[in-house]
Design a protein around this motif. Structure first.
Motif, PDB file in Angstrom:
ATOM      1  N   ALA A  80       2.830  -4.703  -2.157  1.00  0.00           N
ATOM      2  CA  ALA A  80       3.201  -3.520  -1.379  1.00  0.00           C
ATOM      3  C   ALA A  80       4.642  -3.574  -0.896  1.00  0.00           C
ATOM      4  CB  ALA A  80       2.265  -3.378  -0.174  1.00  0.00           C
ATOM      5  N   GLU A 292       9.687  -3.688 -10.282  1.00  0.00           N
ATOM      6  CA  GLU A 292       9.161  -2.341 -10.065  1.00  0.00           C
ATOM      7  C   GLU A 292      10.203  -1.281 -10.394  1.00  0.00           C
ATOM      8  OE1 GLU A 292       5.514  -2.273  -6.885  1.00  0.00           O
ATOM      9  OE2 GLU A 292       7.534  -1.973  -6.083  1.00  0.00           O
ATOM     10  N   LYS A 304       4.917   4.623  -2.683  1.00  0.00           N
ATOM     11  CA  LYS A 304       4.679   3.277  -2.159  1.00  0.00           C
ATOM     12  C   LYS A 304       5.608   2.974  -0.991  1.00  0.00           C
ATOM     13  CE  LYS A 304       3.693  -0.422  -4.429  1.00  0.00           C
ATOM     14  NZ  LYS A 304       4.766  -1.377  -4.429  1.00  0.00           N
ATOM     15  N   ASP A 305       6.873   3.359  -1.129  1.00  0.00           N
ATOM     16  CA  ASP A 305       7.831   3.105  -0.050  1.00  0.00           C
ATOM     17  C   ASP A 305       7.478   3.890   1.213  1.00  0.00           C
ATOM     18  OD1 ASP A 305       9.325   1.299  -1.468  1.00  0.00           O
ATOM     19  OD2 ASP A 305      10.869   2.727  -2.078  1.00  0.00           O
ATOM     20  N   MET A 308       4.412   2.054   2.779  1.00  0.00           N
ATOM     21  CA  MET A 308       4.603   0.659   3.164  1.00  0.00           C
ATOM     22  C   MET A 308       4.690   0.438   4.669  1.00  0.00           C
ATOM     23  SD  MET A 308       6.907  -1.778   4.245  1.00  0.00           S
ATOM     24  CE  MET A 308       8.553  -1.220   3.838  1.00  0.00           C
ATOM     25  N   ILE A 332      -2.309   0.621  -3.884  1.00  0.00           N
ATOM     26  CA  ILE A 332      -1.182  -0.242  -4.239  1.00  0.00           C
ATOM     27  C   ILE A 332      -1.495  -1.062  -5.482  1.00  0.00           C
ATOM     28  CG2 ILE A 332       0.127  -2.262  -3.467  1.00  0.00           C
ATOM     29  CD1 ILE A 332      -0.285  -1.005  -0.570  1.00  0.00           C
ATOM     30  N   SER A 335      -1.300   0.675  -8.746  1.00  0.00           N
ATOM     31  CA  SER A 335       0.072   0.953  -9.193  1.00  0.00           C
ATOM     32  C   SER A 335       0.684  -0.228  -9.934  1.00  0.00           C
ATOM     33  CB  SER A 335       0.955   1.300  -7.990  1.00  0.00           C
ATOM     34  OG  SER A 335       1.297   0.135  -7.241  1.00  0.00           O
ATOM     35  N   GLN A 336       0.060  -1.398  -9.827  1.00  0.00           N
ATOM     36  CA  GLN A 336       0.673  -2.608 -10.365  1.00  0.00           C
ATOM     37  C   GLN A 336       0.264  -2.926 -11.798  1.00  0.00           C
ATOM     38  OE1 GLN A 336       2.998  -4.571  -8.050  1.00  0.00           O
ATOM     39  NE2 GLN A 336       2.816  -2.380  -7.604  1.00  0.00           N
TER      40      GLN A 336
END
Length: 404
Positions: A80, A292, A304-305, A308, A332, A335-336
């Motif tokens: 994250a 990323e 995500k930002d 966070m 999160i 998204s990875q």
């Protein structure tokens, strides 16, 4: 609190919990089970066992939780890109939910009536331990001696320790030792001279890192390999999570990386000043954002930002086991799936410098489109005119209205 026959104490062997152990035995006339989590503090473990045995403890749990800590708590935190108040990498915060979980599990196993911790009534950790415990065992009883006793200063604690022959390491003459917390992610320092925010930390205080001024004059190059957002190899050598963090702590600390002097806002309402060493985590954050930048869709990265800071506050405030943190974690982690590849870094005198990033399968960077040279029709620059005019439409309408 009545009818307490057995208590599981989160026990480090340090000043507070050594005194708490004796205090629980005397105040509650109960059996105390000690639990010490090995999450990277290393040399503290066997002294803790010896102290507990000397005080008559029969059930002593010392467990190696390093892999679980890094793999299931630290790594999800860094997926994250979590930073609290712009600087703090949450080294203390992220250890508490794991300790709370094990306290509850050991209480269930031993038939204990309650758990106890050494967090003060002024701090965040009391919240983190107890929110975690209540989330996992709603009817658990919690004893927090700092909210009950009259040992309200370091000086009184030291006097109590001398009175009851409890040995305390790192005693500095008549001064109190720093209040320290260590795990594989960081080591923290509070109290003593640090209670004056204008006072510069003593150089001798730092344990894991050299000062940037004393770091080597030659830089160090690292190549980190990511799979689904986690580091799985360094310089081509596959590593498990705990080894990844241990190795990065060593090389980053040797290059003057990871020191932080912070005044932060505690959940209980006050400001506090603490110093932190997080060498490996500092490298991990920089590298993760770099991979990323190559593999995440723009809007996913921006979302995500935006999320966070909320995620960071949940972890800092003790809501690791809350449904909202779990929900955010699922988002999160999903998204990875495409965050795979390599990042090359240069470590030099306190700096972490990204010098390259590469993904064979998931890079969204297209040199044919981004180039300043001939792109052979991959991008029609004339399309930008309509894009700009459409985005400017509301601005033009507002300007025309003002001009009338």
């Amino acid at each position: 609190m009545a009818n307490i026959n057995k208590v599981v104490l989160a026990y480090s062997g340090g000043l507070d919990t050594s005194i708490i152990l004796k205090w629980l035995q005397d105040q509650y006339q109960c059996e105390v089970v000690t639990f010490t989590a090995d999450i990277g503090q290393g040399e503290e473990l066997e002294p803790a066992r010896a102290k507990a045995q000397a005080l008559g403890v029969k059930e002593i749990y010392i467990e190696d939780l390093r892999e679980e800590f890094v793999g299931e708590y630290v790594f999800p935190l860094f997926r994250a890109n979590t930073v609290y108040e712009g600087e703090y990498l949450l080294g203390t915060s992220i250890a508490r939910p794991l300790i709370a979980k094990r306290l509850v599990e050991i209480a269930n196993r031993t038939g204990a009536d309650a758990i106890a911790h050494g967090a003060t009534g002024k701090g965040n950790d009391q919240v983190r331990f107890e929110l975690g415990a209540y989330a996992l065992k709603p009817d658990i009883k919690v004893i927090a001696p700092w909210r009950e006793w009259d040992l309200t200063s370091r000086e009184k604690l030291l006097a109590y320790a001398e009175q009851h022959n409890i040995p305390i390491e790192r005693k500095r003459g008549n001064q109190s030792p720093y209040s320290m917390d260590a795990n594989l992610l960081h080591i923290s320092y509070e109290g003593g001279p640090l209670e004056d925010p204008w006072q510069e930390p003593e150089e001798e205080m730092w344990r894991w890192s050299v000062s940037p001024e004393r770091a080597p004059d030659k830089h160090l190059i690292l190549e980190l390999e990511f799979a689904q957002g986690d580091i799985v190899a360094i310089d081509g050598t596959p590593m498990k999570p705990a080894r990844v963090l241990s190795y990065l702590n060593k090389v980053a600390g040797a290059n003057g990386i990871g020191r932080l002097d912070l005044v932060e806002n505690r959940y209980v309402g006050m400001k506090s000043r603490g110093c932190y060493e997080t060498p490996g985590g500092t490298v991990m954050l920089k590298a993760h954002r770099a991979i990323e930048s190559l593999t995440l869709d723009r809007e996913v990265a921006h979302l995500k930002d935006e999320l966070m800071p909320r995620y960071a506050s949940l972890v800092y405030n003790g809501y690791w086991w809350s449904p909202e943190r779990k929900l955010l974690q699922e988002l999160i982690d999903s998204s990875q799936s495409h965050v795979n590849g390599k990042v090359r870094l240069k470590l030099y005198k306190g700096n972490v410098i990204v010098t390259g990033r590469y993904s064979a399968t998931n890079s969204l960077f297209d040199a044919n489109i981004a180039t300043f040279e001939e792109d052979e029709g991959a991008y029609n620059q004339k399309d930008a005119e309509g894009f700009i005019k459409l985005n400017a439409l509301r601005l033009r309408i507002a300007a025309q209205l003002q001009s009338r």
